[in-house]
Design a protein around this motif. Structure first.
Motif, mmCIF file in Angstrom:
data_model
loop_
_atom_site.group_PDB
_atom_site.id
_atom_site.type_symbol
_atom_site.label_atom_id
_atom_site.label_comp_id
_atom_site.label_asym_id
_atom_site.label_seq_id
_atom_site.Cartn_x
_atom_site.Cartn_y
_atom_site.Cartn_z
ATOM 1 N N UNK A 296 -6.176 -0.233 -3.697
ATOM 2 C CA UNK A 296 -6.731 -0.879 -2.504
ATOM 3 C C UNK A 296 -5.577 -1.572 -1.779
ATOM 4 N N UNK A 297 -5.387 -1.226 -0.520
ATOM 5 C CA UNK A 297 -4.333 -1.880 0.253
ATOM 6 C C UNK A 297 -4.761 -2.002 1.706
ATOM 7 N N UNK A 298 -4.032 -2.811 2.455
ATOM 8 C CA UNK A 298 -4.328 -3.000 3.879
ATOM 9 C C UNK A 298 -4.137 -1.674 4.604
ATOM 10 N N UNK A 299 -5.103 -1.305 5.436
ATOM 11 C CA UNK A 299 -5.002 -0.067 6.201
ATOM 12 C C UNK A 299 -3.830 -0.180 7.186
ATOM 13 N N UNK A 300 -2.875 0.745 7.119
ATOM 14 C CA UNK A 300 -1.685 0.640 7.996
ATOM 15 C C UNK A 300 -2.004 0.766 9.484
ATOM 16 N N UNK A 301 -3.141 1.389 9.813
ATOM 17 C CA UNK A 301 -3.502 1.567 11.222
ATOM 18 C C UNK A 301 -4.377 0.439 11.762
ATOM 19 N N UNK A 302 -4.963 -0.342 10.852
ATOM 20 C CA UNK A 302 -5.839 -1.449 11.271
ATOM 21 C C UNK A 302 -5.826 -2.489 10.152
ATOM 22 N N UNK A 303 -5.071 -3.574 10.360
ATOM 23 C CA UNK A 303 -4.884 -4.526 9.261
ATOM 24 C C UNK A 303 -6.118 -5.362 8.934
ATOM 25 N N UNK A 304 -7.216 -5.160 9.671
ATOM 26 C CA UNK A 304 -8.470 -5.849 9.328
ATOM 27 C C UNK A 304 -9.376 -4.944 8.486
ATOM 28 N N UNK B 135 -9.536 -2.106 5.000
ATOM 29 C CA UNK B 135 -8.912 -1.862 3.694
ATOM 30 C C UNK B 135 -8.968 -0.375 3.360
ATOM 31 N N UNK B 136 -7.835 0.150 2.957
ATOM 32 C CA UNK B 136 -7.728 1.565 2.583
ATOM 33 C C UNK B 136 -7.866 1.695 1.067
ATOM 34 N N UNK B 137 -8.602 2.720 0.630
ATOM 35 C CA UNK B 137 -8.778 2.965 -0.810
ATOM 36 C C UNK B 137 -8.354 4.391 -1.118
ATOM 37 N N UNK B 138 -7.372 4.524 -1.997
ATOM 38 C CA UNK B 138 -6.957 5.839 -2.477
ATOM 39 C C UNK B 138 -7.423 5.989 -3.916
ATOM 40 N N UNK B 139 -8.115 7.087 -4.192
ATOM 41 C CA UNK B 139 -8.770 7.269 -5.485
ATOM 42 C C UNK B 139 -8.325 8.596 -6.109
ATOM 43 N N UNK B 140 -8.003 8.550 -7.403
ATOM 44 C CA UNK B 140 -7.659 9.749 -8.157
ATOM 45 C C UNK B 140 -8.470 9.780 -9.444
ATOM 46 N N UNK B 141 -8.809 10.986 -9.903
ATOM 47 C CA UNK B 141 -9.572 11.110 -11.147
ATOM 48 C C UNK B 141 -9.105 12.327 -11.928
ATOM 49 N N UNK B 142 -9.126 12.182 -13.251
ATOM 50 C CA UNK B 142 -8.776 13.265 -14.158
ATOM 51 C C UNK B 142 -9.952 13.458 -15.127
ATOM 52 N N UNK B 143 -10.503 14.649 -15.168
ATOM 53 C CA UNK B 143 -11.703 14.914 -15.965
ATOM 54 C C UNK B 143 -11.388 16.011 -16.986
#
Length: 210
Positions: A114-122, A124-132
């Motif tokens: 979870x980090x601040x969205x670089x295009x809109x600092x108000x 939050x950007x979420x990058x998700x990865x999964x291994x099954x």
């Protein structure tokens, strides 16, 4: 063989709000499968990062076609470990989640940033990865496909749950769930039918006196 999945999304709330909402996610209408949550470890590092480990208990339903191959207790509950590292300076939160029960049948590891969205600092950007993965001989591929489909569904519910909690925190009216919407619609329909019945009864009574 391990199935890999990744996706990215955003929440229309600041990183600080999302960070607070993360610890208040349960319960919400989209998390009925989460039974308990317990913090088993927490510390603040010398560089002011917050490290936590939680134990979650969730309902775990195996696919019906696989139930006959599994012991009955395996279709009841699953135990999940969730590690998280919060960096308030860099305004990032990283979580790593994995199941510690039923691992022979299916193992799912998830990593979220979870980090601040670089295009809109108000936002939050979420990058998700999964291994099954699965170690169940003869059924591993089918179970991995099932796990991937379930994981994708859970991502949608997780985001909706986040939005619900954030709306409550910000004093807004949370979006109704499908069940709540159906209940309201049913009540409105029943009320309309009742009023219509009253009108018909009233008209019939007037006719008697004419």
């Amino acid at each position: 063989m391990v199935k890999y999945f990744s996706c990215a999304g955003f929440l229309k709330s600041s990183w600080d709000q999302v960070f607070l909402a993360f610890w208040q996610r349960y319960p919400n209408p989209y998390s009925n499968h989460v039974l308990t949550e317990d913090i088993i470890f927490r510390e603040v590092t010398p560089d002011n990062c917050l490290i936590s480990r939680r134990l979650l208990t969730k309902t775990s339903r195996a696919p019906r076609w696989a139930e006959k191959f599994l012991p009955a207790h395996m279709a009841q509950k699953a135990y999940i470990i969730e590690d998280s590292v919060v960096d308030p300076r860099g305004r990032t939160m990283t979580t790593l989640t994995w199941n510690i029960s039923h691992t022979r049948v299916m193992s799912i590891e998830e990593r979220c940033v979870y980090r601040v969205n670089p295009d809109n600092n108000s936002w939050t950007e979420i990058k998700r990865e999964a291994w099954i993965s699965s170690k169940l001989y003869g059924l591993s591929r089918a179970i991995q496909e099932f796990g991937l489909a379930r994981f994708k569904s859970s991502v949608t519910k997780t985001m909706k749950g986040f939005e619900y909690v954030l709306a409550k925190m910000q004093g807004e009216m949370p979006t109704r769930t499908l069940a709540e919407t159906a209940t309201v619609k049913a009540r409105e329909t029943a009320l309309a039918a009742k009023e219509k019945a009253k009108d018909l009864a009233s008209q019939a009574q007037k006719k008697q006196y004419v």
